[in-house]
Structures are given as structure tokens and as C-alpha cells.
Design an enzyme around this catalytic site. Structure first.
Site, PDB file in Angstrom:
ATOM      1  N   ASP A 100      25.470 119.584  59.722  1.00 57.07           N
ATOM      2  CA  ASP A 100      25.777 120.011  58.350  1.00 57.07           C
ATOM      3  C   ASP A 100      24.672 119.743  57.333  1.00 57.07           C
ATOM      4  O   ASP A 100      24.764 120.191  56.181  1.00 57.07           O
ATOM      5  CB  ASP A 100      27.086 119.367  57.875  1.00 57.07           C
ATOM      6  CG  ASP A 100      27.108 117.853  58.040  1.00 57.07           C
ATOM      7  OD1 ASP A 100      26.078 117.202  57.781  1.00 57.07           O
ATOM      8  OD2 ASP A 100      28.173 117.315  58.426  1.00 57.07           O
ATOM      9  N   HIS A 115      21.708 117.923  67.509  1.00 53.81           N
ATOM     10  CA  HIS A 115      22.512 119.119  67.807  1.00 53.81           C
ATOM     11  C   HIS A 115      22.128 120.312  66.934  1.00 53.81           C
ATOM     12  O   HIS A 115      22.854 121.298  66.882  1.00 53.81           O
ATOM     13  CB  HIS A 115      24.004 118.813  67.639  1.00 53.81           C
ATOM     14  CG  HIS A 115      24.560 117.931  68.726  1.00 53.81           C
ATOM     15  ND1 HIS A 115      25.823 117.386  68.679  1.00 53.81           N
ATOM     16  CD2 HIS A 115      24.008 117.504  69.889  1.00 53.81           C
ATOM     17  CE1 HIS A 115      26.018 116.662  69.771  1.00 53.81           C
ATOM     18  NE2 HIS A 115      24.935 116.706  70.511  1.00 53.81           N
ATOM     19  N   CYS A 146      16.250 139.934  65.050  1.00 60.89           N
ATOM     20  CA  CYS A 146      14.936 139.362  64.780  1.00 60.89           C
ATOM     21  C   CYS A 146      13.975 140.436  64.260  1.00 60.89           C
ATOM     22  O   CYS A 146      13.870 141.503  64.856  1.00 60.89           O
ATOM     23  CB  CYS A 146      14.404 138.745  66.071  1.00 60.89           C
ATOM     24  SG  CYS A 146      12.714 138.170  65.936  1.00 60.89           S
ATOM     25  N   SER A 188      32.130 108.833  68.983  1.00 63.34           N
ATOM     26  CA  SER A 188      32.720 108.144  70.125  1.00 63.34           C
ATOM     27  C   SER A 188      31.710 107.165  70.709  1.00 63.34           C
ATOM     28  O   SER A 188      30.576 107.531  70.991  1.00 63.34           O
ATOM     29  CB  SER A 188      33.134 109.158  71.190  1.00 63.34           C
ATOM     30  OG  SER A 188      33.490 108.466  72.371  1.00 63.34           O
ATOM     31  N   ALA A 231      34.189 105.399  57.275  1.00 65.29           N
ATOM     32  CA  ALA A 231      32.749 105.154  57.133  1.00 65.29           C
ATOM     33  C   ALA A 231      32.346 105.071  55.665  1.00 65.29           C
ATOM     34  O   ALA A 231      31.524 104.233  55.282  1.00 65.29           O
ATOM     35  CB  ALA A 231      31.963 106.268  57.834  1.00 65.29           C
TER      36      ALA A 231
HETATM   37 ZN    ZN Z   1      12.417 137.454  68.075  1.00 63.56          ZN
END
Ligand code: ZN
Length: 241
Positions: A100, A115, A146, A188, A231
Site C-alpha cells: 500500500d 511483495h 505497454c 504471522s 500496532a
Molecule cells: Zn512492454
């Protein structure tokens, strides 16, 4: 204050979905997880890129829109402040499983994104020279192609069935080799990457700390300390902020 930040020269922090929960981003799995609403096995798998690219973009384009509306919370802020307040000779590597970009939005630098980042896109062809780029378009109505090779453009995130990108994983493992403090937060503790990272940190003789909303189902003895809670509340307290 439980963690005296002055005492540690080489810190590695691994963050997972639990760090972004308070920013309104749902975790990938579990009750209410974003994956529940879609066919995870198919749309989150690398094979969907060629078989159902429009559905892949509906999934990740939706996540992209949620991420663009999200803001960092006190957990992101605490980690950014820790980095900003490092003394000379101190290092902190922030490794995240989150896609994110909220650590960077909070001000963190050199974030190791194992990731990928859902706000980035890249060409689907491994042979193409198009560089990965920031892309805020959710592409939910048409699959982008592309400009160089016309291959379908894909979100720059690691899908099921794909290898982790080599450089961020290597950077993290190298830092673990001589770290003196390792924290795993909102992830985890008994599965990879936290389970392998903590073994590396333990081998280096580091203090190892686990912070999560829920206790580990299979307690991992490599973590010397476990703190259960949110957290965004625990982290500022433990760091004395
Ligand atoms: Zn490409």
C-alpha cells in the site's frame, strides 16, 4: 518505554497487514478480507494475468482505489519517526509485506517492499525494457497495454505462483545477518517471511520482538518477546513516543 532506541545500531523491522488495518485497509485474508469477495485462487494467481487480465485489474484496481483513499496511522508514523531520529551509526531497515505504500507516505525511506506496490504498474513481458512506473489509474474498464511492446500491463505486486523479487529479499536477509534488534509487526510469526527472518535475527544474536493483534497459533520460540494488541497503540508505547 520498553525498547530503548539508543541501544540498537542495526535494526530490522518487518511489517504486515496488521500495520495497515487502522488505515482502513482490509487484510487480504480472514473475516472481511478483500480476497473473500473474489476468487482468490484464480484472480490472485499469476496464471490469471494471461487468462483473465480484466478480472485481475478489477481486483487490484479496486485495491488501488482503497489505497489511494487511505492515510498512514500512528504505527506508520512511529516507524517513520524512529528512522528520522536515528543517531549517527544507527541503521534501520524497514521491510514490508504490504503493497500500500503507506510507510513511504508517512515519511519512511528506503522501504524494502518484498511483495511490490499496488500503486506501481509494469509491463507483463519479462523481456521488455519499460521501467516500472507509478500508476494511479485503477484500469477497471480496460486492460492497459505497454507502449513499447503492446503486452498487457500488470500491477507490480507479487501474485500467487510467483517468486519474490530478488533484490528486496536479498537486502532484507543481508541486514538480518548482523542486526541487533528485530521486530515483526502485524504479520504471522509462524510462517514465512517472519519465521525465517526471526531465525536469521536469532542467529545474529539479536533481540527479537513480536507485535500482533492475535497470538501466534503455533508459538515461535525464536521470538523472545510477544506483545498482543493493536500496532497503532502498542508501537508508539514500546518505542517511548
Ligand atoms: Zn512492454
Amino acid at each position: 518505554m520498553v525498547i530503548d532506541r539508543r541501544r540498537y545500531a542495526r535494526v530490522v523491522v518487518l511489517t504486515g497487514a496488521g500495520v495497515s488495518a487502522a488505515s482502513g485497509l482490509r487484510t487480504y485474508r480472514g473475516p472481511g478480507g478483500v480476497w473473500e469477495e473474489h476468487d482468490v485462487e484464480r484472480l490472485g494467481h499469476v496464471s490469471a494475468l494471461t487468462e483473465r487480465p480484466a478480472d485481475v485489474w478489477r481486483l487490484f484496481g479496486g485495491l488501488r482505489q482503497s489505497v489511494l483513499a487511505a492515510r498512514p496511522n500512528p504505527a506508520h508514523d512511529a516507524l517513520a519517526r524512529w528512522q528520522a531520529e536515528l543517531a549517527q551509526g544507527q541503521e534501520l531497515l524497514l521491510v514490508t509485506q504490504n503493497v500500500d505504500g503507506l510507510h513511504q507516505m508517512a515519511g519512511s525511506r528506503n522501504v524494502c517492499e518484498i511483495h511490490g506496490n499496488v500503486l506501481h504498474s509494469r509491463c507483463g513481458s519479462p523481456d521488455c525494457t519499460l521501467a516500472q512506473f507509478r500508476d494511479e489509474d485503477p484500469h477497471t474498464s480496460a486492460v492497459p497495454s505497454c507502449p513499447l511492446c503492446r503486452t498487457a500491463v500488470r500491477p507490480d505486486v507479487v501474485l500467487f505462483g510467483e517468486e519474490l523479487p530478488a533484490l528486496p529479499s536479498w537486502t532484507a536477509k543481508r541486514a538480518l545477518r548482523d542486526c541487533d534488534l528485530f521486530l515483526a509487526i502485524g504479520t504471522s510469526g509462524s510462517v514465512a517471511p517472519a519465521s525465517s527472518y526471526v531465525r536469521g535475527a536469532e542467529y545474529a544474536g539479536a533481540r527479537t520482538v513480536y507485535i500482533n493483534l492475535e497470538p501466534m497459533k503455533d508459538p515461535n520460540p525464536a521470538f523472545q518477546e510477544v506483545y498482543i494488541g493493536r500496532a497503532e497503540e502498542l508501537l508508539p508505547q514500546l518505542l517511548g513516543m
